[in-house]
Design a protein around this motif. Structure first.
Motif, PDB file in Angstrom:
ATOM      1  N   ALA A   2      32.071  94.384  25.681  1.00 46.53           N
ATOM      2  CA  ALA A   2      31.031  93.410  25.352  1.00 46.53           C
ATOM      3  C   ALA A   2      30.332  92.909  26.611  1.00 46.53           C
ATOM      4  N   LEU A   3      31.085  92.683  27.671  1.00 46.47           N
ATOM      5  CA  LEU A   3      30.483  92.264  28.931  1.00 46.47           C
ATOM      6  C   LEU A   3      29.555  93.339  29.489  1.00 46.47           C
ATOM      7  N   ARG A   4      29.974  94.576  29.426  1.00 51.58           N
ATOM      8  CA  ARG A   4      29.131  95.661  29.947  1.00 51.58           C
ATOM      9  C   ARG A   4      27.852  95.791  29.135  1.00 51.58           C
ATOM     10  N   ARG A   5      27.938  95.598  27.812  1.00 53.53           N
ATOM     11  CA  ARG A   5      26.719  95.649  26.997  1.00 53.53           C
ATOM     12  C   ARG A   5      25.775  94.505  27.366  1.00 53.53           C
ATOM     13  N   SER A   6      26.325  93.328  27.594  1.00 54.81           N
ATOM     14  CA  SER A   6      25.481  92.192  27.993  1.00 54.81           C
ATOM     15  C   SER A   6      24.810  92.454  29.333  1.00 54.81           C
ATOM     16  N   VAL A   7      25.581  92.994  30.280  1.00 56.60           N
ATOM     17  CA  VAL A   7      25.022  93.293  31.597  1.00 56.60           C
ATOM     18  C   VAL A   7      23.925  94.351  31.478  1.00 56.60           C
ATOM     19  N   ALA A   8      24.164  95.361  30.644  1.00 56.64           N
ATOM     20  CA  ALA A   8      23.157  96.412  30.470  1.00 56.64           C
ATOM     21  C   ALA A   8      21.872  95.842  29.880  1.00 56.64           C
ATOM     22  N   ARG A   9      21.980  94.933  28.924  1.00 61.14           N
ATOM     23  CA  ARG A   9      20.776  94.341  28.342  1.00 61.14           C
ATOM     24  C   ARG A   9      20.042  93.484  29.364  1.00 61.14           C
ATOM     25  N   LEU A  10      20.783  92.693  30.131  1.00 59.97           N
ATOM     26  CA  LEU A  10      20.145  91.854  31.146  1.00 59.97           C
ATOM     27  C   LEU A  10      19.435  92.706  32.194  1.00 59.97           C
ATOM     28  N   ALA A  11      20.044  93.829  32.572  1.00 62.63           N
ATOM     29  CA  ALA A  11      19.391  94.721  33.543  1.00 62.63           C
ATOM     30  C   ALA A  11      18.185  95.405  32.914  1.00 62.63           C
TER      31      ALA A  11
ATOM     32  N   GLY B 131      11.500  90.903  27.212  1.00 63.77           N
ATOM     33  CA  GLY B 131      12.506  90.661  26.191  1.00 63.77           C
ATOM     34  C   GLY B 131      12.762  89.186  25.989  1.00 63.77           C
ATOM     35  N   ALA B 132      13.742  88.904  25.160  1.00 58.37           N
ATOM     36  CA  ALA B 132      14.054  87.523  24.806  1.00 58.37           C
ATOM     37  C   ALA B 132      14.710  86.802  25.972  1.00 58.37           C
ATOM     38  N   THR B 133      14.580  85.478  25.947  1.00 70.36           N
ATOM     39  CA  THR B 133      15.273  84.651  26.939  1.00 70.36           C
ATOM     40  C   THR B 133      16.779  84.780  26.738  1.00 70.36           C
ATOM     41  N   PRO B 134      17.547  84.910  27.809  1.00 67.99           N
ATOM     42  CA  PRO B 134      19.007  85.038  27.650  1.00 67.99           C
ATOM     43  C   PRO B 134      19.613  83.863  26.896  1.00 67.99           C
ATOM     44  N   ASP B 135      20.641  84.166  26.083  1.00 66.56           N
ATOM     45  CA  ASP B 135      21.350  83.085  25.403  1.00 66.56           C
ATOM     46  C   ASP B 135      22.290  82.403  26.393  1.00 66.56           C
ATOM     47  N   ARG B 136      23.044  81.414  25.893  1.00 68.42           N
ATOM     48  CA  ARG B 136      23.864  80.620  26.816  1.00 68.42           C
ATOM     49  C   ARG B 136      24.956  81.447  27.483  1.00 68.42           C
ATOM     50  N   VAL B 137      25.539  82.391  26.762  1.00 70.11           N
ATOM     51  CA  VAL B 137      26.565  83.239  27.376  1.00 70.11           C
ATOM     52  C   VAL B 137      25.946  84.095  28.474  1.00 70.11           C
ATOM     53  N   GLU B 138      24.757  84.620  28.225  1.00 71.52           N
ATOM     54  CA  GLU B 138      24.089  85.431  29.234  1.00 71.52           C
ATOM     55  C   GLU B 138      23.617  84.580  30.416  1.00 71.52           C
ATOM     56  N   LEU B 139      23.162  83.358  30.129  1.00 66.44           N
ATOM     57  CA  LEU B 139      22.814  82.455  31.223  1.00 66.44           C
ATOM     58  C   LEU B 139      24.025  82.167  32.096  1.00 66.44           C
ATOM     59  N   ALA B 140      25.177  82.020  31.463  1.00 67.37           N
ATOM     60  CA  ALA B 140      26.397  81.799  32.239  1.00 67.37           C
ATOM     61  C   ALA B 140      26.686  82.991  33.138  1.00 67.37           C
ATOM     62  N   TYR B 141      26.439  84.202  32.645  1.00 66.05           N
ATOM     63  CA  TYR B 141      26.644  85.378  33.493  1.00 66.05           C
ATOM     64  C   TYR B 141      25.680  85.358  34.670  1.00 66.05           C
ATOM     65  N   LEU B 142      24.440  84.988  34.420  1.00 72.49           N
ATOM     66  CA  LEU B 142      23.465  84.918  35.514  1.00 72.49           C
ATOM     67  C   LEU B 142      23.862  83.854  36.528  1.00 72.49           C
ATOM     68  N   THR B 143      24.502  82.784  36.058  1.00 71.69           N
ATOM     69  CA  THR B 143      24.892  81.694  36.953  1.00 71.69           C
ATOM     70  C   THR B 143      26.104  82.058  37.794  1.00 71.69           C
ATOM     71  N   ASP B 144      27.150  82.596  37.171  1.00 67.02           N
ATOM     72  CA  ASP B 144      28.388  82.841  37.920  1.00 67.02           C
ATOM     73  C   ASP B 144      29.196  84.001  37.361  1.00 67.02           C
ATOM     74  N   ARG B 145      28.526  84.979  36.830  1.00 68.59           N
ATOM     75  CA  ARG B 145      29.100  86.251  36.433  1.00 68.59           C
ATOM     76  C   ARG B 145      30.101  86.152  35.280  1.00 68.59           C
ATOM     77  N   ALA B 146      31.030  87.119  35.211  1.00 71.72           N
ATOM     78  CA  ALA B 146      31.787  87.378  33.994  1.00 71.72           C
ATOM     79  C   ALA B 146      32.724  86.235  33.611  1.00 71.72           C
ATOM     80  N   LEU B 147      33.408  85.637  34.582  1.00 71.17           N
ATOM     81  CA  LEU B 147      34.386  84.600  34.233  1.00 71.17           C
ATOM     82  C   LEU B 147      33.709  83.425  33.541  1.00 71.17           C
ATOM     83  N   LEU B 148      32.600  82.957  34.078  1.00 75.03           N
ATOM     84  CA  LEU B 148      31.921  81.819  33.453  1.00 75.03           C
ATOM     85  C   LEU B 148      31.378  82.202  32.085  1.00 75.03           C
ATOM     86  N   ALA B 149      30.888  83.437  31.930  1.00 76.19           N
ATOM     87  CA  ALA B 149      30.410  83.876  30.619  1.00 76.19           C
ATOM     88  C   ALA B 149      31.538  83.830  29.587  1.00 76.19           C
TER      89      ALA B 149
END
Length: 272
Positions: A117-126, A38-56
């Motif tokens: 919205a956070l759960r949808r982002s997490v589902a896509r990343l997974a 799939g596509a490379t994560p956008d900046r909000v998704e990268l933030a989730y990968l870095t430090d989860r929901a709060l940073l996103a």
């Protein structure tokens, strides 16, 4: 079988078994989630990968703020003004919707639309392999079982030798084996802490941090003249400190700790 060799030789065999078990555990960890699609994560998704929901969420609200869409009101409330940025990610749109009326940052984080919205982002990343599924995380945790098995063998030799009066070697061998068993068990326990991100996500973050090393807060970048993309990229890769440097009052409103997240002052050389 456990007493057919001398204490020093058994200790050497034990250390060899530990090395093999550690290699197995690390290999399972690195190979699980090695490929992403799939596509490379956008900046909000990268933030989730870095430090989860709060940073996103902090990156998302910073995007709204830089677009002129969020103002700070009385009683530590935030409110969105105007439309969200074009082609904004789903989480940014959800934050904008939540801020159509004045709310505190805590209320925004608890908003149902933001949570969905956070759960949808997490589902896509997974789904795309950037986050590990529960099954993959169990696989990584099970990869540490050889370490506990090796530790159990060492403890069995020590306990049965003490109970049945058999020799486990000299005092140095016994002490060394005891310490090695303790270190093996602690290492296995540490490796059971499975990261939520897969190997592909960790490689991606390392590569992007190298490419954008000039934005690392530890290097004290000058933010004057930098655009919004640079700020959001820095936050997504290195945490919320860049927002504290650019917009400190707003950063405090959205949960950035000035004491913990502010760069440490440089030490001045002592006067002679």
């Amino acid at each position: 079988m456990l007493w057919g060799v001398s204490g020093p030789l058994f200790l050497l065999d034990y250390l060899g078994a530990v090395a093999v078990a550690v290699a197995v555990a690390l290999a399972v960890r690195e190979l699980t989630g090695r490929r992403a699609r799939g596509a490379t994560p956008d900046r909000v998704e990268l933030a989730y990968l870095t430090d989860r929901a709060l940073l996103a969420c902090q990156v998302g609200v910073a995007a709204l703020r830089r677009a002129g869409g969020v103002t700070v009101g009385e009683l530590a409330t935030l409110q969105a003004e105007g439309p969200p940025p074009p082609r904004a990610p789903g989480l940014v749109r959800a934050l904008h919707t939540a801020l159509r009326r004045p709310q505190t940052w805590a209320a925004v984080l608890a908003d149902p639309d933001v949570g969905r919205a956070l759960r949808r982002s997490v589902a896509r990343l997974a789904r795309d392999g950037w986050l590990l599924t529960p099954g993959q995380r169990r696989r990584v945790a099970l990869g540490t079982l050889p370490l506990f098995a090796v530790a159990a063998v060492g403890v069995t030799r020590l306990v049965e030798s003490a109970v049945e009066g058999r020799t486990a070697g000299g005092p140095a061998s016994v002490a060394g084996l005891l310490l090695c068993c303790l270190a093996t068990a602690l290492g296995g326990w540490w490796l059971t802490e499975v990261p939520e991100t897969g190997a592909a996500a960790r490689r991606l973050l390392r590569r992007l941090r190298r490419e954008h090393a000039e934005l690392d807060p530890e290097r004290r970048p000058v933010w004057q003249g930098r655009d919004t993309d640079a700020l959001l990229t820095a936050m997504a890769l290195f945490g919320p400190r860049p927002l504290l440097a650019v917009d400190p009052a707003f950063a405090v409103q959205v949960g950035v700790d000035p004491e913990r997240d502010r760069p440490r002052p440089e030490r001045r050389p002592a006067r002679r």
